[in-house]
Design a protein around this motif. Structure first.
Motif, mmCIF file in Angstrom:
data_model
loop_
_atom_site.group_PDB
_atom_site.id
_atom_site.type_symbol
_atom_site.label_atom_id
_atom_site.label_comp_id
_atom_site.label_asym_id
_atom_site.label_seq_id
_atom_site.Cartn_x
_atom_site.Cartn_y
_atom_site.Cartn_z
ATOM 1 N N LEU A 114 29.801 15.238 -76.730
ATOM 2 C CA LEU A 114 28.828 14.388 -76.037
ATOM 3 C C LEU A 114 29.053 12.915 -76.365
ATOM 4 N N LYS A 115 29.289 12.595 -77.632
ATOM 5 C CA LYS A 115 29.500 11.199 -78.040
ATOM 6 C C LYS A 115 30.735 10.610 -77.360
ATOM 7 N N VAL A 116 31.803 11.390 -77.324
ATOM 8 C CA VAL A 116 33.028 10.892 -76.697
ATOM 9 C C VAL A 116 32.818 10.724 -75.191
ATOM 10 N N ALA A 117 32.060 11.634 -74.578
ATOM 11 C CA ALA A 117 31.785 11.516 -73.138
ATOM 12 C C ALA A 117 30.973 10.256 -72.840
ATOM 13 N N ILE A 118 29.996 9.948 -73.694
ATOM 14 C CA ILE A 118 29.186 8.746 -73.508
ATOM 15 C C ILE A 118 30.057 7.505 -73.676
ATOM 16 N N MET A 119 30.945 7.518 -74.676
ATOM 17 C CA MET A 119 31.839 6.387 -74.887
ATOM 18 C C MET A 119 32.783 6.215 -73.705
ATOM 19 N N ALA A 120 33.308 7.325 -73.190
ATOM 20 C CA ALA A 120 34.224 7.271 -72.046
ATOM 21 C C ALA A 120 33.539 6.652 -70.836
ATOM 22 N N SER A 121 32.275 7.008 -70.629
ATOM 23 C CA SER A 121 31.528 6.450 -69.497
ATOM 24 C C SER A 121 31.272 4.960 -69.694
ATOM 25 N N ALA A 122 30.899 4.576 -70.913
ATOM 26 C CA ALA A 122 30.605 3.170 -71.188
ATOM 27 C C ALA A 122 31.848 2.302 -71.046
ATOM 28 N N LEU A 123 33.013 2.852 -71.412
ATOM 29 C CA LEU A 123 34.261 2.081 -71.379
ATOM 30 C C LEU A 123 35.075 2.327 -70.120
#
Length: 615
Positions: A558-567
């Motif tokens: 989930l954390k990596v998915a949120i980071m991927a979306s933000a970046l």
């Protein structure tokens, strides 16, 4: 206001010696003074405010971030108060306005021709990639910018180009970085500047030694995140000279929690550098909240919170992705193994006892409770990864079941990891094995001694690569010795500053923490620029069936998915490609506590309280 009461007269000053705003009340006893103090504390923590009948002081960075609100207060009470700024305060206000967020994002992009010409004049000889040039065109005009490119994309070269394309002859550069990144800055400076005769001066050895170094006026300086807070006044005086660029390498290290002192020290002086840059391949390892201190370092006058920080950072950051670099995708495999009946029995006992100790109602502000949950989680994770780790807990040292379990096995995860490493060795494939726990790192290296296994954790000193007992010596042997087929490492000690991808494209995780930065950076040791197009980098996550391991995986995903979306980076993903169940029959054969976020803790609480029947 009564007819006899005088106007409140305020003088606003900037105290250079400690970066404080000093607001003096020239008309003591005025009733509006107390209201003014309460008003300020509505916007900044009361703990940072010093208050008396005659003055208020607090860090300048807070003042410039709420100056608009203070202006509103002054306007609303203009008949009751008078305000004047000292000359020093006026100068600092002008600096803040010139480097404001709104002014910065309105800047025109610099042309490629202008960049190339300025770099040529500066003797910058390294040819920039198309991605680096595109990034510089966006950020080189900004007084504060972020480069969040993936490892191997050339962030250090990009940062040096940012400095040289903007600097004049008097400008100097201070880089705050982890100690293991120091060498890379010297290497890149040599690669970028023709006939370079300068190197980065390492600011270390304590206040007296650093003061002597600064008296030599070095052009390039490096300091660690841990050293800077201890010599903040020296660094503040350096930055106050007005010609210092300040870069934060691995800038996610100034997030909150245990690292709050780092963030406070850096943010207290964030208004002083001439230009600023933050650099990280994983800028938000836990949540968007991690971006806040990085953004505030760049633009301390701008109000930002968890809800708007992603939108606010969009105009000022660049990122070169693995997709842009055409790095072959990594294959993720979840290998599920089963606990023995005895390990499962002890696990359920441990889970039940922790559940009884745990408060299911977690407050966002309860640091004590968060750390306590973190310690409980660490104990469970230790036992799942290696049952022997529980034997050192005095609550279990006399449990006969532990002794019986340890006589039979190291646990299914360690047994699988060792077996898999031997299979890969037969195929002439080197492997790096990751574990969060130092005891596991050393134990696995011992079990795989026949494969020439080396290990690295925080207790292994950095040093000369010709000394095989140092971190660099062990890495060199893993690269060059065909008999050394295995490297066992702790992500906290070995997830930055090394490249293994040319000789190793296989990683196995015995366990993982909730720290997404440690995970992503450790994976990047084998998955980075330089892999051949036909390479097939592979990562295995070893998990015990129906255990805390699944909670960790879900949170990291989930954390990596949120980071991927933000970046805006679709190539940033860790969702497993393959799940493999262990088909064998059952047989009877310190950082984690600090890395836990509130959302992690809530997921853990849900896990422990889900299904009372299993307790």
């Amino acid at each position: 206001m009564t007819g006899q009461e005088s106007k409140m007269e305020l003088q606003i000053d900037y105290l250079k010696n400690n970066e404080q705003v000093y607001i003096e009340n020239k008309a003591s006893g005025n009733k509006l003074w107390r209201s003014f103090y309460v008003f300020i504390c509505d916007y900044i923590p009361a703990t940072v405010v010093s208050y008396s009948e005659s003055n208020i002081s607090f860090p300048w960075r807070y003042f410039i971030s709420i100056k608009g609100y203070i202006g509103n207060f002054i306007t609303a009470h203009r008949e009751q108060l008078r305000v004047e700024f000292t000359e020093q305060a006026k100068i600092m206000m002008k600096v803040a306005n010139n480097n404001s967020y709104a002014t910065s994002i309105a800047c025109m992009k610099r042309s490629e021709k202008d960049i190339q010409e300025k770099l040529r004049m500066e003797g910058f000889i390294r040819k920039l990639t198309n991605n680096q040039m595109d990034n510089l065109k966006k950020i080189s005009q900004l007084p504060g910018a972020a480069t969040f490119s993936v490892p191997g994309a050339g962030k250090t070269t990009e940062a040096l180009a940012y400095f040289f394309v903007n600097r004049n002859q008097q400008d100097r550069l201070l880089v705050v970085a982890p100690k293991n990144a120091f060498g890379a800055w010297d290497e890149q400076l040599d690669s970028c500047i023709k006939e370079n005769k300068e190197c980065f001066m390492r600011l270390r050895g304590g206040e007296s030694a650093i003061r002597e170094m600064l008296e030599k006026h070095p052009r390039f300086m490096l300091i660690t995140y841990d050293q800077l807070p201890r010599v903040k006044k020296l660094i503040s005086s350096l930055l106050a000279e007005g010609n210092i660029y300040m870069f934060l390498d691995e800038s996610h290290r100034i997030k909150g929690g245990k690292r709050a002192k780092r963030a406070e020290a850096i943010l207290d002086i964030a208004h002083l550098p001439k230009k600023k840059l933050v650099m990280s391949g994983a800028p938000m390892p836990q949540s968007p909240k991690d971006l806040i201190p990085q953004f505030l370092f760049l633009y301390p006058t701008k109000n930002v919170d968890e809800k708007n920080v992603i939108d606010m950072i969009q105009p000022i950051y660049v990122r070169t992705t693995k997709g842009q670099l055409k790095i072959p995708e990594v294959k993720h495999i979840v290998k599920t193994v089963k606990m023995s009946r005895l390990q499962r029995e002890i696990y359920m006992t441990l889970k039940s006892e922790i559940k009884r100790q745990m408060n299911p109602m977690l407050s966002d502000s309860s640091r004590y409770e968060l750390r306590r949950i973190g310690k409980c989680v660490m104990k469970v994770m230790e036992f799942v990864s290696n049952p022997a780790l529980l034997s050192s807990d005095m609550n279990y040292v006399f449990d006969k079941r532990i002794g019986s379990l340890l006589v039979a096995t190291d646990g299914p995860k360690i047994e699988y990891v060792c077996r898999r490493a031997r299979e890969l060795a037969k195929e002439k494939r080197k492997v790096i094995i990751w574990s969060c726990f130092v005891q596991n790192v050393e134990l696995i290296a011992l079990r795989l001694k026949d494969l020439g296994a080396e290990y690295i954790h925080g207790g292994v000193d950095a040093g000369n690569e010709n000394d095989q007992d140092t971190r660099e010596g062990k890495i060199k042997r893993f690269h060059s010795d065909p008999k050394c087929m295995v490297l066992v490492a702790n992500p906290a000690a070995c997830s930055e500053g090394i490249s293994l991808h040319r000789i190793c494209q296989y990683a196995i995780y015995l366990d993982r923490s909730f720290n997404a930065a440690h995970y992503l950076q450790s994976e990047d040791r084998i998955h980075r620029l330089g892999l051949s197009s036909d390479a097939r980098p592979t990562v295995e996550f070893v998990e015990c069936e129906d255990s805390i391991d699944q909670v960790v995986r879900e949170r990291l995903t989930l954390k990596v998915a949120i980071m991927a979306s933000a970046l805006n980076d679709s190539s940033l993903k860790v969702e497993p490609d393959i799940y493999e169940e262990d088909e064998e029959d059952e047989s009877d054969m310190d950082n984690i506590a600090n890395d836990l976020s509130v959302d992690d803790a809530r997921a853990v609480i849900d896990y422990f309280f889900d299904g009372d029947s299993d307790a």
